[in-house]
Every structure is written in C-alpha cells, then in structure tokens.
Scaffold this active site. Sequence first.
Site, short mmCIF file in Angstrom:
data_model
loop_
_atom_site.label_atom_id
_atom_site.label_comp_id
_atom_site.label_asym_id
_atom_site.label_seq_id
_atom_site.Cartn_x
_atom_site.Cartn_y
_atom_site.Cartn_z
N GLU A 164 33.60 -49.93 -34.07
CA GLU A 164 32.46 -49.86 -34.99
C GLU A 164 32.16 -48.40 -35.35
OE1 GLU A 164 28.72 -49.18 -33.61
OE2 GLU A 164 28.92 -50.22 -31.69
N LYS A 170 22.50 -53.98 -24.18
CA LYS A 170 21.72 -52.76 -24.03
C LYS A 170 20.54 -52.97 -23.08
CE LYS A 170 23.00 -50.80 -28.51
NZ LYS A 170 23.87 -51.89 -29.01
#
Length: 315
Positions: A25, A159
């Site tokens: 990404e 996360k």
Amino acid sequence: MEPVFAIAEEVREAVAAGAPVVALETTAVAHGFPLPRSLDVAAGLDRAVRERGALPAFVGVLSGIVTVGLARAEVERLATGAGVMKVSRRDLAAAAAAGRDGATTVAATMIAAARAGIPVFATGGIGGVHRGVEDTLDVSADLEELGRTPVAVVCAGAKSILDLPRTMEYLETRGVPVVGYGTDTLPAFYMRESGIEVPHRVDDAGAAARLIAAQRTLGLTAGIVFANPLAEGEALEPERIERAIEGAIRDARAAGIGGKDLTPYLLDRVAEATGGASLDANAALLVNNAGVAAGIAVALAGLGEENAPHQQPDR
C-alpha cells in the site's frame, strides 16, 4: 473513457509467469510518516521484498489511474505531493474520475491486487472496529474488504487504537481466517500480544502458502489475515502505549474528529506521546511484514501452476 487501471509491465509479466509478487500500500508512505522518513520506509519495504526473492508492487492512484507496480519516482510523487488523497474502496472511482493522485489504504490495495492477480499483500496493521463504535458506528472498510476479496494480508494484527475484541468478532462473522504467524495470540500493532487468542496458527511460509492454496481450491472468496508480531526488542510496552492511546482518543472526541481523519489523528497523537517511539515501531513492523509476505509469496509460487493466481482482465 480514458483508462483508469494499469499494471506495470514487470508486474504483469511476473504474474503471468507465476512468479512471486507482493502488493504494497502507499497510505503508510504518503500519510504515515514525515519526510524524509517516509521515503526511507518505502525503500525499506522494496528492499525487504526483493531480498526474499519476490517482486514488490506498490499500489497507488496517479492522475486518476489506479496503478499496480509504481516506479520509485512515482512512490516519491505520492510521498511528497500536496493534496494526495487517502483512497479506500469508496474513493477509487471518485479519484479516477477527477484525475487525482491518491495513496491506497488496505481496502483499496486489496481490490487492485486482486484485479492484478497478486495473492499476497503486506501492510502495517489492518483497520477495524473503533472504540466507541456504539456511538459512532465507525468500522473500517478494511474489514468488509477482507470478507469479500481473496487476498492474503500480512500485518501486525489490527491497530492498537481499535476495539480489538469487536474487530475479531467482525472478522469471524465475515468468514475471514485470522492466522497467527508464529503466535497463538493476536498482535496489537505496536505490541506483540493483545491477549486475544487467534483460531489458527502457522509457523513458516510454506504452511501459510498451503493455507492460501487450500482457501483458493475450496472457492472461498474471503481474504486471510496473517498476524505477524513485532520482534521482542522492537515492540512497545503495553502500559505505555495504552496510556498514549487513551489520551489520543480523549483529544479526538473533544475536537470532534472522526471518519477517515480519525486514524491518522490518533496515530499522530500517539507518536507525540511516545516521543516518536511508535513511529519507530511502525516502520519496523512494516518492513518485517513485507519480508514475511515475500517469503509466503515465494512459497506459494513454488506450490505449482495449479495454485498460481490468474490475472483478471481489464474491464
């Protein structure tokens, strides 16, 4: 209409030949680190994939063209340019129609990787269910993408700023295998362990590749999460990071920050609270995941042509 999707010739040839390729990404590069650190991280990702014998394929949007296999100068363009969009699934068509430059998130990168025929993708940590979801309904598009796009994602779990138990429940509902890579518990991005058990475990690239091949053979269309923890010396202490996260969340609520702006805001505030230690951990886990993904891609390519990806034609 002008073309809106492109695959670099090197990537196209590698996929056609069944050679190992790893999608990467660009949001982490364009929005995750300050300059020049972002360029160093991009170079580290490229190097980690190549050193393990695979071809790196950065994904991004250039002047409205969703591109798989960005050249170094094109990655730098996204890292240094002004007004570079953060592009998830909902933003892809808008970025293409407007001719914008954009850095792709997990969801958008998965879409592009699947269309290009790349089965393995490395990122830092996936998005998930945000804390306080009962008030905000804030759930990352990454989870829906994992439920419908057959790409294996190597990450350091979800996360730490997220509601991890609810994130795991959401993935289970969408039929996404969460597989510990050398671990029985879900890593929590900056931390090696979250205390949440994962339902499956593999201990090497070959076992991971066989799992991907079995998923493909069974015709299952969900992605796979390979949760790969940071090394002992690179992870942060749980108490320290949790204090920083709780403070960042309080600040975000007070400032009325939400939606796509929430995650970068929280990560920036955590970086400030930890004196930059979280940025160091983030950089380390990105490069570590890229190397693991490359090993898996090499092992998958070695399983034989019957398990090789088939590139989807441009439409």
